[in-house]
Design a protein around this motif. Sequence first.
Motif, PDB file in Angstrom:
ATOM      1  N   PHE A   1       0.623  -0.716  -0.134  1.00 51.31           N
ATOM      2  CA  PHE A   1       0.099   0.005  -0.071  1.00 51.31           C
ATOM      3  C   PHE A   1       0.884   0.406  -0.183  1.00 51.31           C
ATOM      4  N   THR A   2       1.584   1.032   0.700  1.00 54.11           N
ATOM      5  CA  THR A   2       3.235   2.189   0.775  1.00 54.11           C
ATOM      6  C   THR A   2       3.627   2.669  -0.783  1.00 54.11           C
ATOM      7  N   SER A   3       3.637   1.447  -1.106  1.00 52.39           N
ATOM      8  CA  SER A   3       4.255   2.122  -2.988  1.00 52.39           C
ATOM      9  C   SER A   3       3.118   2.068  -4.164  1.00 52.39           C
ATOM     10  N   ALA A   4       2.362   1.618  -3.482  1.00 51.30           N
ATOM     11  CA  ALA A   4       1.343   2.522  -4.437  1.00 51.30           C
ATOM     12  C   ALA A   4       0.670   3.261  -4.419  1.00 51.30           C
ATOM     13  N   LYS A   5       0.233   4.180  -3.300  1.00 49.55           N
ATOM     14  CA  LYS A   5       0.207   5.330  -2.547  1.00 49.55           C
ATOM     15  C   LYS A   5       1.540   6.490  -2.866  1.00 49.55           C
ATOM     16  N   THR A   6       2.185   5.787  -3.410  1.00 51.08           N
ATOM     17  CA  THR A   6       3.619   6.975  -3.342  1.00 51.08           C
ATOM     18  C   THR A   6       3.586   6.973  -5.059  1.00 51.08           C
ATOM     19  N   LEU A   7       3.070   6.193  -5.139  1.00 52.29           N
ATOM     20  CA  LEU A   7       3.195   6.355  -7.015  1.00 52.29           C
ATOM     21  C   LEU A   7       1.941   7.195  -7.427  1.00 52.29           C
ATOM     22  N   ALA A   8       0.415   7.014  -6.469  1.00 47.51           N
ATOM     23  CA  ALA A   8      -0.261   7.881  -6.809  1.00 47.51           C
ATOM     24  C   ALA A   8      -0.004   9.335  -6.392  1.00 47.51           C
ATOM     25  N   LEU A   9       0.500   9.840  -5.497  1.00 44.21           N
ATOM     26  CA  LEU A   9       1.006  10.651  -5.260  1.00 44.21           C
ATOM     27  C   LEU A   9       1.783  11.589  -6.166  1.00 44.21           C
ATOM     28  N   ILE A  10       2.747  10.447  -6.852  1.00 39.80           N
ATOM     29  CA  ILE A  10       3.930  11.103  -8.009  1.00 39.80           C
ATOM     30  C   ILE A  10       2.987  11.047  -9.703  1.00 39.80           C
ATOM     31  N   GLY A  11       1.761  10.947  -8.924  1.00 39.42           N
ATOM     32  CA  GLY A  11       0.911  10.706 -10.684  1.00 39.42           C
ATOM     33  C   GLY A  11       0.141  11.959  -9.675  1.00 39.42           C
ATOM     34  N   LEU A  12       0.064  12.334  -8.995  1.00 41.51           N
ATOM     35  CA  LEU A  12      -1.315  13.725  -8.887  1.00 41.51           C
ATOM     36  C   LEU A  12       0.001  14.610  -9.377  1.00 41.51           C
ATOM     37  N   VAL A  13       1.254  14.472  -8.638  1.00 39.56           N
ATOM     38  CA  VAL A  13       2.036  15.941  -9.285  1.00 39.56           C
ATOM     39  C   VAL A  13       2.567  16.278 -10.627  1.00 39.56           C
ATOM     40  N   ILE A  14       2.680  14.871 -11.223  1.00 40.20           N
ATOM     41  CA  ILE A  14       2.668  14.846 -12.769  1.00 40.20           C
ATOM     42  C   ILE A  14       1.878  15.248 -13.631  1.00 40.20           C
ATOM     43  N   LEU A  15       0.634  15.184 -12.459  1.00 42.36           N
ATOM     44  CA  LEU A  15      -0.615  15.105 -13.284  1.00 42.36           C
ATOM     45  C   LEU A  15      -0.998  16.859 -13.270  1.00 42.36           C
ATOM     46  N   GLY A  16      -0.692  17.461 -12.174  1.00 40.13           N
ATOM     47  CA  GLY A  16      -0.863  19.236 -11.928  1.00 40.13           C
ATOM     48  C   GLY A  16      -0.191  19.278 -12.700  1.00 40.13           C
ATOM     49  N   ILE A  17       1.576  19.178 -12.664  1.00 43.80           N
ATOM     50  CA  ILE A  17       2.303  19.919 -13.401  1.00 43.80           C
ATOM     51  C   ILE A  17       2.393  20.119 -14.647  1.00 43.80           C
ATOM     52  N   VAL A  18       1.596  18.952 -15.675  1.00 41.24           N
ATOM     53  CA  VAL A  18       2.371  18.829 -16.670  1.00 41.24           C
ATOM     54  C   VAL A  18       0.323  18.790 -17.434  1.00 41.24           C
ATOM     55  N   PHE A  19      -0.165  18.299 -17.247  1.00 41.93           N
ATOM     56  CA  PHE A  19      -1.357  18.130 -17.523  1.00 41.93           C
ATOM     57  C   PHE A  19      -2.408  19.539 -16.853  1.00 41.93           C
ATOM     58  N   GLY A  20      -2.161  19.275 -15.902  1.00 39.94           N
ATOM     59  CA  GLY A  20      -3.852  20.933 -15.459  1.00 39.94           C
ATOM     60  C   GLY A  20      -2.723  21.816 -15.398  1.00 39.94           C
ATOM     61  N   ARG A  21      -1.734  22.315 -16.122  1.00 36.57           N
ATOM     62  CA  ARG A  21      -0.722  23.591 -16.053  1.00 36.57           C
ATOM     63  C   ARG A  21      -1.496  23.832 -16.978  1.00 36.57           C
ATOM     64  N   ASN A  22      -1.778  24.704 -15.912  1.00 37.98           N
ATOM     65  CA  ASN A  22      -3.078  26.831 -16.165  1.00 37.98           C
ATOM     66  C   ASN A  22      -1.935  27.710 -15.995  1.00 37.98           C
ATOM     67  N   ALA A  23      -2.181  28.330 -17.784  1.00 35.14           N
ATOM     68  CA  ALA A  23      -0.637  29.197 -17.508  1.00 35.14           C
ATOM     69  C   ALA A  23      -0.925  30.066 -16.320  1.00 35.14           C
ATOM     70  N   ALA A  24      -2.560  31.335 -16.691  1.00 33.69           N
ATOM     71  CA  ALA A  24      -3.394  32.349 -15.725  1.00 33.69           C
ATOM     72  C   ALA A  24      -2.532  31.965 -14.093  1.00 33.69           C
ATOM     73  N   ALA A  25      -2.885  31.183 -13.507  1.00 33.67           N
ATOM     74  CA  ALA A  25      -2.816  30.697 -12.247  1.00 33.67           C
ATOM     75  C   ALA A  25      -1.142  30.040 -12.339  1.00 33.67           C
ATOM     76  N   ILE A  26      -0.737  29.737 -13.184  1.00 33.24           N
ATOM     77  CA  ILE A  26       1.085  29.785 -13.622  1.00 33.24           C
ATOM     78  C   ILE A  26       1.896  31.080 -13.087  1.00 33.24           C
ATOM     79  N   GLN A  27       0.771  32.042 -13.914  1.00 33.46           N
ATOM     80  CA  GLN A  27       1.498  34.031 -14.047  1.00 33.46           C
ATOM     81  C   GLN A  27       1.092  34.247 -13.263  1.00 33.46           C
ATOM     82  N   ALA A  28      -0.308  33.741 -12.313  1.00 33.07           N
ATOM     83  CA  ALA A  28      -0.569  34.598 -10.901  1.00 33.07           C
ATOM     84  C   ALA A  28      -0.325  33.823  -9.982  1.00 33.07           C
ATOM     85  N   ASN A  29       0.426  33.078  -9.494  1.00 35.25           N
ATOM     86  CA  ASN A  29       1.471  32.554  -8.446  1.00 35.25           C
ATOM     87  C   ASN A  29       2.534  32.487  -8.397  1.00 35.25           C
ATOM     88  N   PHE A  30       3.119  32.462  -9.429  1.00 33.07           N
ATOM     89  CA  PHE A  30       4.593  32.325  -9.457  1.00 33.07           C
ATOM     90  C   PHE A  30       5.547  33.421  -9.407  1.00 33.07           C
TER      91      PHE A  30
END
Length: 519
Positions: free
Chosen positions: A190-219
């Motif tokens: 279960f630790t392996s599974a949830k670590t992979l799930a958290l890695i998946g969340l990171v990749i999805l958010g940074i790569v596929f969820g990339r929101n130019a407006a949010a990035i501009q406003a936040n960073f």
Amino acid sequence: MKASPAATAAAADPLGGESGFVRGLGLFDSTMIVVGSMIGSGIFIVSADIARQTGSAGGLLTAWVVAGVLTVSAALSYGELAAMMPKAGGQYVYLRECYSPLWGFLYGWTLFLVIQTGTIAAVAVAFARFLGVLFPAVSPTSWIIPPVRVSASYAFSLSWQQLFAILLIVFLTLANTRGLNWGKYIQNIFTSAKTLALIGLVILGIVFGRNAAAIQANFSHLWALQGGQVIEPGASFLRRWLPSVSVSSGLWGLLAAYGVAQVGSLFSADAWNNITFTAGEVKNPRRDVPISLALGTAIVITLYFLANIAYLSTLPLSQIQTAPDDRVATAVLSAIFGGAGAAMMAIAITISAFGCVNGLILAGARVYYAMAHDGLFFRSIGRLNEKHVPARSLLFQGVWAALLVLARTRRVDALGAVTYGNLYSDLLDYVVFSVLIFYVLTIAGVFVLRRKRPQAERPYRAFGYPIVPALYIIVALAIMLVLILYKTATTWPGLLLVLLGLPVYLIWSRRPGPEPVSR
């Protein structure tokens, strides 16, 4: 003259573990206990509150950086103590050896009463809550037994949500009584599974969820303040001389806001020390426990920071601050996948919570076992079953955690409406301050033992000694000062819970029982 049980045990195991334990945890298993005990449901939720408290994207990231530096620094310092004393009980043993049996008992008492069992209850209910996203019948208001009032402030109830939380605790407790391998395999899978799930969340958010407006406003405006909370002094008498502050109120406001914000981030990154509780079952504890502490905390803290980068890459800060029910990760996946995002996140969190509860159950029972061996807990708790695990300690812990799930707080508003909360939630708020006290005392123990036992074998020495341990102590004390001043209502009850252990210690220490281990 007959040898004491402790002496017999030490003779049976040259590494200092108790006789009868099976040393079946390798480096990978130990690291999975660290990672699995740390990653629960907090990382998916608490960033909303931290964003409100710090009021900026930079503040949100800084809070996690501070929590990460503190956690890794503490883990590196604990490594020295773990390599010196690779025994079941871990931090309980360190406090006992550094100071006195009283300090070890107060830690073990608080761990059993609230820290470990309350966290088990909280994460089990989080498991059931997100299971309810997938199966709506698992509801907090679908009653099997409606709330039964036991006083003006407390009640007991059993909803379908509570039932599934208790069933999880029962299942994993019984599984762990079947031997170390059961608990180890559940933890690894279960630790392996949830670590992979958290890695998946990171990749999805940074790569596929990339929101130019949010990035501009936040960073591009990393430190621009947006809706930062005003933090009130925690007691009425403090308000006479201590001002209300927000992050925009100068240096003191900055320190106060970040100090309060650490409650969420530190709690989400807590339980990394659980591997020390199981040191009596690690194959090569003098090497593997320090390495697993460093490796496990580094993995989790890196993933936590990247998860917040993913949140900020997908959502504007205002949406993070106002995420429904503070479910930031769900809001991220919903922004990418629409309605399916909530179900995906619910699956990830139930997997994460399942593994976290298993790690907490497996490790915590070893502390009460060690206390019983010292004559400071019920004698039967200090025995292993035929599978070489402390089954009675596991069952005792499981019963108390289940009772914490059943217990409810009861509040009546000015209009007479009654609302029910979770007792474990209040108790965990109370002990955050106390947990920091024990961490500070344990890390200070590195200095104490360097002076008391300069010739003791130290296979691993604390990284950056004395600067890194000293910096942890200074920063942790500063956070504790802020909590005393601005979170008074949840600070003094925690101290009271710890102090209630004093008369209990006096009773236990005077009972006839096995001789304490050598001091």
